[in-house]
Design a protein around this motif. Sequence first.
Motif, PDB file in Angstrom:
ATOM      1  N   GLY A 157       0.795  -1.226   0.000  1.00 45.14           N
ATOM      2  CA  GLY A 157       0.000   0.000   0.000  1.00 45.14           C
ATOM      3  C   GLY A 157       0.822   1.267   0.000  1.00 45.14           C
ATOM      4  N   ARG A 158       2.156   1.169  -0.258  1.00 43.07           N
ATOM      5  CA  ARG A 158       2.995   2.365  -0.217  1.00 43.07           C
ATOM      6  C   ARG A 158       2.804   3.235  -1.458  1.00 43.07           C
ATOM      7  N   LEU A 159       2.376   2.610  -2.578  1.00 41.31           N
ATOM      8  CA  LEU A 159       2.233   3.352  -3.815  1.00 41.31           C
ATOM      9  C   LEU A 159       0.771   3.698  -4.055  1.00 41.31           C
ATOM     10  N   GLY A 160       0.485   4.939  -4.405  1.00 39.31           N
ATOM     11  CA  GLY A 160      -0.861   5.350  -4.722  1.00 39.31           C
ATOM     12  C   GLY A 160      -1.279   4.843  -6.092  1.00 39.31           C
ATOM     13  N   LEU A 161      -2.583   4.890  -6.367  1.00 41.55           N
ATOM     14  CA  LEU A 161      -3.120   4.399  -7.622  1.00 41.55           C
ATOM     15  C   LEU A 161      -3.394   5.570  -8.559  1.00 41.55           C
ATOM     16  N   ASP A 162      -2.722   5.585  -9.694  1.00 42.16           N
ATOM     17  CA  ASP A 162      -3.045   6.499 -10.789  1.00 42.16           C
ATOM     18  C   ASP A 162      -4.021   5.745 -11.688  1.00 42.16           C
ATOM     19  N   LEU A 163      -5.319   5.946 -11.440  1.00 43.57           N
ATOM     20  CA  LEU A 163      -6.339   5.121 -12.077  1.00 43.57           C
ATOM     21  C   LEU A 163      -6.299   5.231 -13.586  1.00 43.57           C
ATOM     22  N   GLN A 164      -6.123   6.439 -14.113  1.00 42.79           N
ATOM     23  CA  GLN A 164      -6.128   6.610 -15.562  1.00 42.79           C
ATOM     24  C   GLN A 164      -4.977   5.862 -16.220  1.00 42.79           C
ATOM     25  N   THR A 165      -3.778   5.957 -15.628  1.00 39.40           N
ATOM     26  CA  THR A 165      -2.621   5.257 -16.191  1.00 39.40           C
ATOM     27  C   THR A 165      -2.788   3.747 -16.074  1.00 39.40           C
ATOM     28  N   ALA A 166      -3.234   3.279 -14.885  1.00 40.79           N
ATOM     29  CA  ALA A 166      -3.418   1.842 -14.686  1.00 40.79           C
ATOM     30  C   ALA A 166      -4.501   1.296 -15.595  1.00 40.79           C
ATOM     31  N   GLN A 167      -5.574   2.069 -15.790  1.00 43.37           N
ATOM     32  CA  GLN A 167      -6.645   1.653 -16.689  1.00 43.37           C
ATOM     33  C   GLN A 167      -6.144   1.520 -18.121  1.00 43.37           C
ATOM     34  N   GLY A 168      -5.348   2.482 -18.572  1.00 44.76           N
ATOM     35  CA  GLY A 168      -4.781   2.423 -19.916  1.00 44.76           C
ATOM     36  C   GLY A 168      -3.874   1.219 -20.105  1.00 44.76           C
ATOM     37  N   GLN A 169      -3.109   0.872 -19.064  1.00 49.44           N
ATOM     38  CA  GLN A 169      -2.241  -0.291 -19.149  1.00 49.44           C
ATOM     39  C   GLN A 169      -3.048  -1.569 -19.327  1.00 49.44           C
ATOM     40  N   VAL A 170      -4.151  -1.693 -18.585  1.00 52.09           N
ATOM     41  CA  VAL A 170      -5.000  -2.876 -18.710  1.00 52.09           C
ATOM     42  C   VAL A 170      -5.601  -2.958 -20.108  1.00 52.09           C
ATOM     43  N   VAL A 171      -6.085  -1.828 -20.647  1.00 49.08           N
ATOM     44  CA  VAL A 171      -6.662  -1.827 -21.988  1.00 49.08           C
ATOM     45  C   VAL A 171      -5.626  -2.254 -23.021  1.00 49.08           C
ATOM     46  N   ARG A 172      -4.392  -1.774 -22.901  1.00 51.25           N
ATOM     47  CA  ARG A 172      -3.337  -2.162 -23.847  1.00 51.25           C
ATOM     48  C   ARG A 172      -3.061  -3.657 -23.774  1.00 51.25           C
ATOM     49  N   GLU A 173      -3.089  -4.212 -22.568  1.00 53.55           N
ATOM     50  CA  GLU A 173      -2.890  -5.654 -22.422  1.00 53.55           C
ATOM     51  C   GLU A 173      -4.024  -6.425 -23.096  1.00 53.55           C
ATOM     52  N   TRP A 174      -5.237  -5.978 -22.907  1.00 53.78           N
ATOM     53  CA  TRP A 174      -6.374  -6.671 -23.508  1.00 53.78           C
ATOM     54  C   TRP A 174      -6.351  -6.576 -25.030  1.00 53.78           C
ATOM     55  N   LYS A 175      -5.878  -5.455 -25.572  1.00 52.81           N
ATOM     56  CA  LYS A 175      -5.837  -5.272 -27.018  1.00 52.81           C
ATOM     57  C   LYS A 175      -4.885  -6.258 -27.682  1.00 52.81           C
ATOM     58  N   GLU A 176      -3.888  -6.746 -26.952  1.00 56.37           N
ATOM     59  CA  GLU A 176      -2.971  -7.723 -27.532  1.00 56.37           C
ATOM     60  C   GLU A 176      -3.700  -9.011 -27.905  1.00 56.37           C
ATOM     61  N   ASP A 177      -4.796  -9.293 -27.220  1.00 59.06           N
ATOM     62  CA  ASP A 177      -5.665 -10.427 -27.577  1.00 59.06           C
ATOM     63  C   ASP A 177      -6.999  -9.848 -28.042  1.00 59.06           C
ATOM     64  N   TYR A 178      -6.976  -9.267 -29.244  1.00 57.69           N
ATOM     65  CA  TYR A 178      -8.162  -8.539 -29.708  1.00 57.69           C
ATOM     66  C   TYR A 178      -9.348  -9.471 -29.924  1.00 57.69           C
TER      67      TYR A 178
END
Length: 290
Positions: free
Chosen positions: A175-196
Amino acid sequence: MLLIGAGAVLCLVGGWLWITRWSKVRHLTDTPTSRIRSAAQGYVELAGVLRNCPDLPPLNAPLTGKPCLWWRYRIEEYLSGDKRSSWRIIEQGASDRLLRLSDATGDCLVDPQGAEVLPARCDRWTGDLRHPRGVPAGGPLAWLTGNRQYRYVEERLHADEPLYAIGDFRTSGGGRLGLDLQTAQGQVVREWKEDYAGLLQRFDNNRDGQLDQSEWSRVRLAAGLEAQKRHRLASEKDPEHRLMRPGEGLPFVLSSHGEEVLTRRYRWHAAGGAVLCLIGAALLAAQAVS
C-alpha cells in the motif's frame, strides 16, 4: 616540458581525488542512519546484518570455494622481460546477486551492481595455476615462498556479518504506492488489445466484429475495475524494500566497516589528493618562475 606535464597531471589527479573523496565524506556524515521499516523513499543510509536469501541457492566463491553471499576476485600473471617485469591482470569478476540486509525492523534487498563494495574478508596468495584450487595449505602468507607465476585476490561478504549501506531506497507493495487510475486503466486496456479476438468475444455484444462507442465504454469501465483490483491485491502483499545505485552521481557504498571507519579512510584519501595537487601546483609555479 616533462616537469610541466608532471605538475599538470599531479594537479588533475590530486584535485579529482580530493573532490570525490571529500564529497563522499559529506554525504556519509550528512545522511542520518534510517530504520528499514520507516526509511523514506530516496537516498538513505542503512546499517544492519547480512542474512541468507531463502529463495536463492547457495553461493560459493570462485577461487577458494568458500560459501559466501558476495564475492569479487582478480587473477594476475607475472610477466618477465629483458628490461622490466610486471604483474598483469588476466581475469577478474564480481558477483551481482542480491543481498539481504536486516535490522531490528525488517529486511531490505540490496542490488550490489554499481556499488563501491568494501568487504572485511580478503584472501591474497600466489601459485602456479591460472585457476587455483583454493588457498594453499600454508594459508594466504604462502606467497612468501614457492612459485609466484600467478597472484590471486578474493574478497567476500558472508552471512551474519555487519553491513553499512548508503544508496537509493525504494519500496513496492504494502500500500505504499498510490493508484493512478487513468494510467493503470490504460495499461489494462493495452494488455487486452494484444488479444483482440478475446476482447471482441467479451465486449462485442452485437457480434459485428468491431467495438462501437458504447462497447468501448464498457471496456474502459471493466479495465478500471481490473486496475483497482490489481492495486488492492498488490497493497495486501508485504512491502518489498530495495536499495540500489542512486542517480545524480551520489555515492553508493556497501561496507563491512562502519561509517566512522569509512569517513576516516575517505578523509585520508582527500588529504592525499590535496597534497598531490599542491605538489603539482608547486612544480608548475617553479617552471613559470624559471
